[in-house]
Design a protein around this motif. Structure first.
Motif, PDB file in Angstrom:
ATOM      1  N   PHE A  43       8.348  65.168  56.393  1.00 39.16           N
ATOM      2  CA  PHE A  43       9.033  64.412  55.216  1.00 39.16           C
ATOM      3  C   PHE A  43       9.187  63.270  55.690  1.00 39.16           C
ATOM      4  O   PHE A  43       9.274  62.315  54.778  1.00 39.16           O
ATOM      5  N   ASN A  44       9.419  63.163  56.904  1.00 33.73           N
ATOM      6  CA  ASN A  44      10.147  61.197  58.076  1.00 33.73           C
ATOM      7  C   ASN A  44       8.297  60.513  58.194  1.00 33.73           C
ATOM      8  O   ASN A  44       8.820  59.493  59.549  1.00 33.73           O
ATOM      9  N   GLY A  45       7.440  61.178  58.106  1.00 30.91           N
ATOM     10  CA  GLY A  45       6.160  61.562  58.932  1.00 30.91           C
ATOM     11  C   GLY A  45       6.107  61.644  60.569  1.00 30.91           C
ATOM     12  O   GLY A  45       4.842  60.867  60.835  1.00 30.91           O
ATOM     13  N   THR A  46       7.359  62.262  60.932  1.00 28.25           N
ATOM     14  CA  THR A  46       6.769  63.313  62.043  1.00 28.25           C
ATOM     15  C   THR A  46       5.455  63.837  61.896  1.00 28.25           C
ATOM     16  O   THR A  46       5.420  64.922  60.593  1.00 28.25           O
ATOM     17  N   SER A  96       2.187  74.173  69.904  1.00 29.17           N
ATOM     18  CA  SER A  96       2.577  73.564  69.179  1.00 29.17           C
ATOM     19  C   SER A  96       2.643  72.137  70.153  1.00 29.17           C
ATOM     20  O   SER A  96       2.788  72.004  70.824  1.00 29.17           O
ATOM     21  N   ARG A  97       2.919  70.812  69.311  1.00 31.43           N
ATOM     22  CA  ARG A  97       2.670  69.166  69.809  1.00 31.43           C
ATOM     23  C   ARG A  97       3.298  68.407  68.467  1.00 31.43           C
ATOM     24  O   ARG A  97       3.149  68.971  66.718  1.00 31.43           O
ATOM     25  N   THR A  98       3.910  67.958  68.378  1.00 32.42           N
ATOM     26  CA  THR A  98       4.795  66.974  67.876  1.00 32.42           C
ATOM     27  C   THR A  98       4.775  65.469  68.110  1.00 32.42           C
ATOM     28  O   THR A  98       5.042  65.206  69.148  1.00 32.42           O
ATOM     29  N   LEU A  99       4.480  64.346  67.228  1.00 34.49           N
ATOM     30  CA  LEU A  99       4.422  63.154  67.200  1.00 34.49           C
ATOM     31  C   LEU A  99       5.808  62.479  65.919  1.00 34.49           C
ATOM     32  O   LEU A  99       5.861  62.515  64.794  1.00 34.49           O
ATOM     33  N   TYR A 100       6.707  61.898  67.687  1.00 30.64           N
ATOM     34  CA  TYR A 100       7.396  62.035  66.024  1.00 30.64           C
ATOM     35  C   TYR A 100       7.752  60.621  65.372  1.00 30.64           C
ATOM     36  O   TYR A 100       6.905  59.362  65.973  1.00 30.64           O
ATOM     37  N   ALA A 101       8.418  60.001  64.148  1.00 31.20           N
ATOM     38  CA  ALA A 101       7.281  59.478  63.478  1.00 31.20           C
ATOM     39  C   ALA A 101       7.896  57.481  64.331  1.00 31.20           C
ATOM     40  O   ALA A 101       7.442  56.835  64.265  1.00 31.20           O
ATOM     41  N   GLN A 102       9.217  58.067  64.685  1.00 32.35           N
ATOM     42  CA  GLN A 102       9.196  56.481  65.898  1.00 32.35           C
ATOM     43  C   GLN A 102       8.406  56.398  67.342  1.00 32.35           C
ATOM     44  O   GLN A 102       8.450  55.263  67.462  1.00 32.35           O
ATOM     45  N   GLY A 149       2.596  56.300  70.232  1.00 32.33           N
ATOM     46  CA  GLY A 149       1.063  57.146  71.013  1.00 32.33           C
ATOM     47  C   GLY A 149       1.784  58.164  71.427  1.00 32.33           C
ATOM     48  O   GLY A 149       1.465  59.319  72.152  1.00 32.33           O
ATOM     49  N   ALA A 150       3.232  58.523  71.514  1.00 38.16           N
ATOM     50  CA  ALA A 150       4.456  59.115  72.813  1.00 38.16           C
ATOM     51  C   ALA A 150       4.461  61.003  71.717  1.00 38.16           C
ATOM     52  O   ALA A 150       4.879  61.065  70.733  1.00 38.16           O
TER      53      ALA A 150
END
Length: 267
Positions: A163-166, A182-188, A193-194
């Protein structure tokens, strides 16, 4: 789709930074996201399905694999073209990388990140390679190994924007002690590209069960993600859900075990 790996001729692979070159047949296996330095970047015949990645502003990015007649091995390369505006004609095809796609799995998937860049993943020699085109850029960075490694024929990586772009990336796993990861790319963190490190997404509690590609069923009202996956060689489905959502702080995690579904819908 069946593609043939050439049995003769040498494949010149330049390993990515930090990788040591290998000799003989191991060179192909170890250079998962290395480049074919002999291929001259010529666009030959198309192969496979075209992949479209929609942007929030209505533009669509298109990706297609093409053979290169100058390449020493008959594996395709990934190319990209963009729209300058929603509904406009597409620009010229540009090669994404000198890293080949395949063999066995030719999966390609992409998604727009929270910073307006395009995250792109494709299968190469049993691993998934990754490149991210920053917003406004026209030249793709060199590919790197993404870390998720499902067994051949067990499907691709699924990308889901929260919902927030993550962005969540989830795939089956052939590693001991886990059936998916899994892996996650937080919106911030999108502009930098972290991506967060690879984490386990649980284990199927039966022996000798391999999962296919996980599918996101829903993002629940509390923003936890629920997924399902079919056994890769059997018509049974398993489901998994986050214990806590992971959408902006490293606090979310998955259940330890997958649950067998009573029906394919996993209702």
């Amino acid at each position: 789709m069946a593609l043939a790996l050439a049995c003769s001729g040498a494949l010149a692979l330049t390993p990515t930074a930090g990788a040591a070159p290998a000799a003989g047949t191991a060179a192909v296996a170890d250079a998962a996201c290395g480049v074919d330095s002999q291929a001259q970047g010529q666009r030959g015949n198309a192969t496979g399905d075209q992949v479209s990645v929609p942007r929030a502003d209505g533009r669509i990015e298109q990706f297609q694999t093409f053979y290169d007649p100058t390449a020493p091995v008959s594996l395709p390369f990934l190319w990209h073209r963009s729209q300058p505006a929603p509904g406009a004609e597409y620009g010229d095809w540009v090669r994404v990388s000198a890293t080949t796609v395949g063999p066995k799995s030719y999966a390609v998937t992409g998604i727009e990140n929270a910073a307006g860049g395009i995250e792109l993943l494709w299968s190469a020699y049993g691993s998934f390679c990754h490149s991210a085109l920053p917003s406004g850029a026209t030249e793709w960075p060199a590919a790197d190994a993404f870390g998720l490694q499902p067994a051949p024929y067990h499907g691709a990586v699924t990308l889901h924007r929260r919902f927030n772009g993550t962005i969540l990336a989830i795939a089956s796993s052939n590693l001991t002690g886990r059936s998916a990861e899994s892996r996650t790319l937080y919106a911030q963190d999108a502009a930098a590209g972290a991506w967060r490190p690879v984490t386990s997404a649980g284990l199927v509690p039966e022996a000798n069960v391999g999962l296919g590609q996980p599918e996101v069923l829903a993002e629940l009202p509390d923003h936890r993600i629920r997924v399902r996956a079919r056994e890769w060689n059997r018509d049974r489905y398993w489901t998994q859900i986050e214990v806590a959502p992971d959408f902006g702080r490293p606090s979310g995690w998955w259940n330890n075990q997958w649950t067998l579904c009573a029906t394919p819908a996993c209702a």
